[in-house]
Motif scaffolding. Structure first.
Motif, PDB file in Angstrom:
ATOM      1  N   GLU A  30      70.027  43.822  43.324  1.00 16.54           N
ATOM      2  CA  GLU A  30      71.066  42.574  42.836  1.00 16.54           C
ATOM      3  C   GLU A  30      70.171  41.310  42.584  1.00 16.54           C
ATOM      4  N   LEU A  31      68.728  41.419  43.205  1.00 16.77           N
ATOM      5  CA  LEU A  31      67.905  40.351  42.852  1.00 16.77           C
ATOM      6  C   LEU A  31      66.941  40.257  41.662  1.00 16.77           C
ATOM      7  N   ILE A  32      66.842  41.621  40.961  1.00 14.34           N
ATOM      8  CA  ILE A  32      65.939  41.951  40.053  1.00 14.34           C
ATOM      9  C   ILE A  32      66.185  41.216  38.744  1.00 14.34           C
ATOM     10  N   ILE A  33      64.874  40.559  38.329  1.00 14.59           N
ATOM     11  CA  ILE A  33      64.999  39.999  36.766  1.00 14.59           C
ATOM     12  C   ILE A  33      63.827  40.542  36.292  1.00 14.59           C
ATOM     13  N   GLU A  34      63.867  41.258  35.089  1.00 18.64           N
ATOM     14  CA  GLU A  34      62.957  41.973  34.378  1.00 18.64           C
ATOM     15  C   GLU A  34      62.219  40.968  33.330  1.00 18.64           C
ATOM     16  N   THR A  35      61.035  41.142  33.256  1.00 17.46           N
ATOM     17  CA  THR A  35      60.230  40.562  32.087  1.00 17.46           C
ATOM     18  C   THR A  35      59.268  41.327  31.434  1.00 17.46           C
ATOM     19  N   ASP A  36      59.131  41.037  30.115  1.00 18.07           N
ATOM     20  CA  ASP A  36      57.789  41.699  29.384  1.00 18.07           C
ATOM     21  C   ASP A  36      56.732  41.056  29.487  1.00 18.07           C
ATOM     22  N   ARG A  37      56.389  39.870  30.411  1.00 23.12           N
ATOM     23  CA  ARG A  37      55.338  39.440  30.452  1.00 23.12           C
ATOM     24  C   ARG A  37      54.367  39.749  31.434  1.00 23.12           C
ATOM     25  N   GLY A  38      53.078  39.498  31.119  1.00 23.47           N
ATOM     26  CA  GLY A  38      52.303  39.942  32.213  1.00 23.47           C
ATOM     27  C   GLY A  38      52.019  41.469  32.111  1.00 23.47           C
ATOM     28  N   GLY A  39      50.911  42.104  32.809  1.00 21.11           N
ATOM     29  CA  GLY A  39      50.768  43.307  33.125  1.00 21.11           C
ATOM     30  C   GLY A  39      49.225  43.418  33.899  1.00 21.11           C
TER      31      GLY A  39
ATOM     32  N   ARG B 233      61.410  31.735  46.190  1.00 27.53           N
ATOM     33  CA  ARG B 233      60.669  32.704  46.690  1.00 27.53           C
ATOM     34  C   ARG B 233      60.643  33.859  45.772  1.00 27.53           C
ATOM     35  N   GLU B 234      59.621  34.245  44.935  1.00 29.47           N
ATOM     36  CA  GLU B 234      59.682  35.351  44.141  1.00 29.47           C
ATOM     37  C   GLU B 234      58.890  36.385  44.397  1.00 29.47           C
ATOM     38  N   LEU B 235      59.149  37.620  44.476  1.00 28.37           N
ATOM     39  CA  LEU B 235      58.495  38.691  44.784  1.00 28.37           C
ATOM     40  C   LEU B 235      58.110  39.352  43.271  1.00 28.37           C
ATOM     41  N   VAL B 236      56.885  39.191  43.230  1.00 24.32           N
ATOM     42  CA  VAL B 236      56.723  39.698  41.555  1.00 24.32           C
ATOM     43  C   VAL B 236      55.819  40.983  41.437  1.00 24.32           C
TER      44      VAL B 236
ATOM     45  N   VAL C  72      63.485  39.127  42.658  1.00 26.83           N
ATOM     46  CA  VAL C  72      62.557  40.072  42.356  1.00 26.83           C
ATOM     47  C   VAL C  72      62.231  40.325  41.057  1.00 26.83           C
ATOM     48  N   VAL C  73      61.116  39.978  40.627  1.00 28.32           N
ATOM     49  CA  VAL C  73      60.491  39.691  39.105  1.00 28.32           C
ATOM     50  C   VAL C  73      59.849  40.986  38.957  1.00 28.32           C
ATOM     51  N   LEU C  74      60.461  41.986  38.038  1.00 22.91           N
ATOM     52  CA  LEU C  74      59.800  43.177  37.751  1.00 22.91           C
ATOM     53  C   LEU C  74      59.181  42.861  36.251  1.00 22.91           C
ATOM     54  N   ALA C  75      57.908  43.098  36.224  1.00 21.22           N
ATOM     55  CA  ALA C  75      57.039  43.113  35.065  1.00 21.22           C
ATOM     56  C   ALA C  75      56.235  44.373  34.703  1.00 21.22           C
ATOM     57  N   GLY C  76      55.590  44.162  33.709  1.00 19.93           N
ATOM     58  CA  GLY C  76      54.591  45.268  33.375  1.00 19.93           C
ATOM     59  C   GLY C  76      55.349  46.430  32.380  1.00 19.93           C
ATOM     60  N   GLU C  77      54.838  47.661  32.362  1.00 23.22           N
ATOM     61  CA  GLU C  77      55.128  48.745  31.434  1.00 23.22           C
ATOM     62  C   GLU C  77      56.658  48.753  31.611  1.00 23.22           C
ATOM     63  N   VAL C  78      57.487  48.933  30.348  1.00 17.52           N
ATOM     64  CA  VAL C  78      58.872  49.446  30.351  1.00 17.52           C
ATOM     65  C   VAL C  78      59.111  50.657  31.216  1.00 17.52           C
ATOM     66  N   GLN C  79      58.546  51.483  31.168  1.00 11.45           N
ATOM     67  CA  GLN C  79      58.743  52.883  31.921  1.00 11.45           C
ATOM     68  C   GLN C  79      58.696  52.808  33.140  1.00 11.45           C
TER      69      GLN C  79
ATOM     70  N   ALA D 261      61.389  52.818  36.308  1.00 15.22           N
ATOM     71  CA  ALA D 261      61.197  53.867  37.348  1.00 15.22           C
ATOM     72  C   ALA D 261      61.450  52.944  38.464  1.00 15.22           C
ATOM     73  N   VAL D 262      60.722  52.111  38.707  1.00  9.22           N
ATOM     74  CA  VAL D 262      60.706  51.276  40.198  1.00  9.22           C
ATOM     75  C   VAL D 262      62.087  50.825  40.336  1.00  9.22           C
ATOM     76  N   ARG D 263      62.710  50.010  39.355  1.00  7.58           N
ATOM     77  CA  ARG D 263      64.124  49.537  39.529  1.00  7.58           C
ATOM     78  C   ARG D 263      64.965  50.603  40.101  1.00  7.58           C
ATOM     79  N   GLU D 264      65.097  51.706  39.496  1.00  5.14           N
ATOM     80  CA  GLU D 264      66.019  52.813  39.886  1.00  5.14           C
ATOM     81  C   GLU D 264      65.547  53.172  41.455  1.00  5.14           C
ATOM     82  N   GLU D 265      64.516  53.196  41.986  1.00  2.96           N
ATOM     83  CA  GLU D 265      64.131  53.342  43.309  1.00  2.96           C
ATOM     84  C   GLU D 265      64.547  52.226  44.254  1.00  2.96           C
ATOM     85  N   LEU D 266      64.561  51.080  43.826  1.00  4.16           N
ATOM     86  CA  LEU D 266      64.829  50.034  44.817  1.00  4.16           C
ATOM     87  C   LEU D 266      66.340  49.940  45.652  1.00  4.16           C
ATOM     88  N   PRO D 267      66.310  49.803  46.754  1.00 12.96           N
ATOM     89  CA  PRO D 267      67.653  49.724  47.484  1.00 12.96           C
ATOM     90  C   PRO D 267      68.583  48.514  46.659  1.00 12.96           C
TER      91      PRO D 267
END
Length: 344
Positions: A226-235, A120-123, A204-211, A215-221
């Motif tokens: 602990e579940l976050i994986i970042e990618t520069d794919r998609g937008g 289950r991926e929350l994108v 939790v997959v974080l995609a989109g603009e780097v900034q 910013a979203v990653r820093e606000e998440l509980p």
């Protein structure tokens, strides 16, 4: 996977007909292809003694379906004399083939394995003004199955774009832009947290603009961080590649499932050493009948002894099921992590 999801199936009186239709690329004559595939499975069921009522129930359900969609997705159906009791997508590996069974219990091992290996991926595809938040169930062999998608717009009224140049007069505008990005990130993070509470993602997959994603990653509980994986794919813009993002989601799911299986194998080894796990169909059945099985363990691609019975009894006692890597060496291909030691 929580086996309680299957209780509604086992509550019906058997025998059961179980049919698997493999996912394939739809052809021009999709309906004709489905009819031919079903004819072969129907003949097999009748040869095994299946009741006419169960066979006709499946035939009627297939006639109501959309042939092209069924071929693309794959499908599993279970029926008794009284009608169809399970009809679900089944994203089998290409080449697994169609299959049919008639027996006292439904043959749900292949379906359970596919559900258990899904992630289950929350994108979250973010930019500085908002995000697209998608709930995806991703299996290794097929495109992600999207359960829901929402557009979240941040509440900041100020613009998020900084002025060019270094003039002092621009400092206030730049500061306001930074504050707007931060406020929007808080809004996105709050929405993601609320969705995660219900969706319970494995990743939790974080995609989109780097900034924006930073910013979203820093606000998440912490529990989501602990579940976050970042990618520069998609937008979010129309030029972003959905195909590249899908490839990334599949890769992430494959790696997440491999880690999960290895972690479970480690839990099994530790549990066997401290009477908190068992292996072998007799031991697992005994523990399950006592309500002691917390998680049923199956190997990824190897059927277990008395698998249909074990799935049934573990579903009745609210157990979960997960996979360990093939070659783990489970006796009879099955094991269990226990809620409490089984002695005597």
């Amino acid at each position: 996977m929580e086996l309680t999801d299957l209780r509604k199936v086992y509550q019906h009186e058997g025998p059961f007909a179980t049919v698997y239709l493999e996912g394939r690329s739809p052809g021009d004559d999709a309906a004709g292809q489905i009819r031919l595939r079903w004819k072969s499975l129907r003949e097999r069921l009748l040869a095994e003694g299946a009741s006419q009522g169960a066979v006709e129930a499946i035939a009627s359900e297939l006639e109501r379906g959309t042939p092209g969609e069924e071929q693309a997705n794959g499908r599993v159906l279970v029926a008794t004399e009284s009608g169809v009791v399970l009809d679900e997508r089944w994203d089998a590996a290409l080449g697994a083939g169609d299959d049919a069974h008639w027996g006292v219990l439904p043959e749900l091992g292949a379906y359970v394995r596919e559900r258990a290996r899904s992630v289950r991926e929350l994108v979250v595809i973010a930019d500085q003004e908002g995000a697209q938040v998608r709930q995806e169930v991703v299996a290794e062999y097929h495109e992600p199955h999207e359960l829901d998608a929402e557009i979240v717009e941040g509440s900041a009224d100020e613009g998020v774009h900084k002025p060019r140049g270094g003039a002092l007069s621009h400092n206030r505008i730049q500061r306001r832009a930074d504050e707007a990005v931060g406020r929007n990130a808080k809004d996105i993070a709050a929405h993601v947290s609320a969705v995660a509470t219900e969706f319970r993602p494995g990743v939790v997959v974080l995609a989109g603009e780097v900034q924006a994603r930073t910013a979203v990653r820093e606000e998440l509980p912490a529990q989501l961080a602990e579940l976050i994986i970042e990618t520069d794919r998609g937008g979010r813009d129309e030029n972003a590649s959905e195909e590249a993002l899908v490839e990334e989601l599949l890769r992430i799911a494959h790696e997440a499932e491999a880690r999960r299986a290895e972690r479970t194998a480690g839990q099994l080894a530790a549990g066997l050493a401290h009477d908190r796990a068992v292996a072998g169909h007799k031991e697992v059945a005994r523990a399950a009948e006592m309500g002691a099985v917390e998680t049923l363990l199956l190997e990824s691609d190897i059927p277990a002894s008395r698998e249909a019975f074990l799935l049934n009894v573990c579903a009745e006692t609210s157990a979960a099921v997960t996979l360990v890597p093939d070659g783990t060496g489970l006796t009879d291909g099955v094991g269990a992590l226990l809620r409490f030691p089984v002695t005597g």
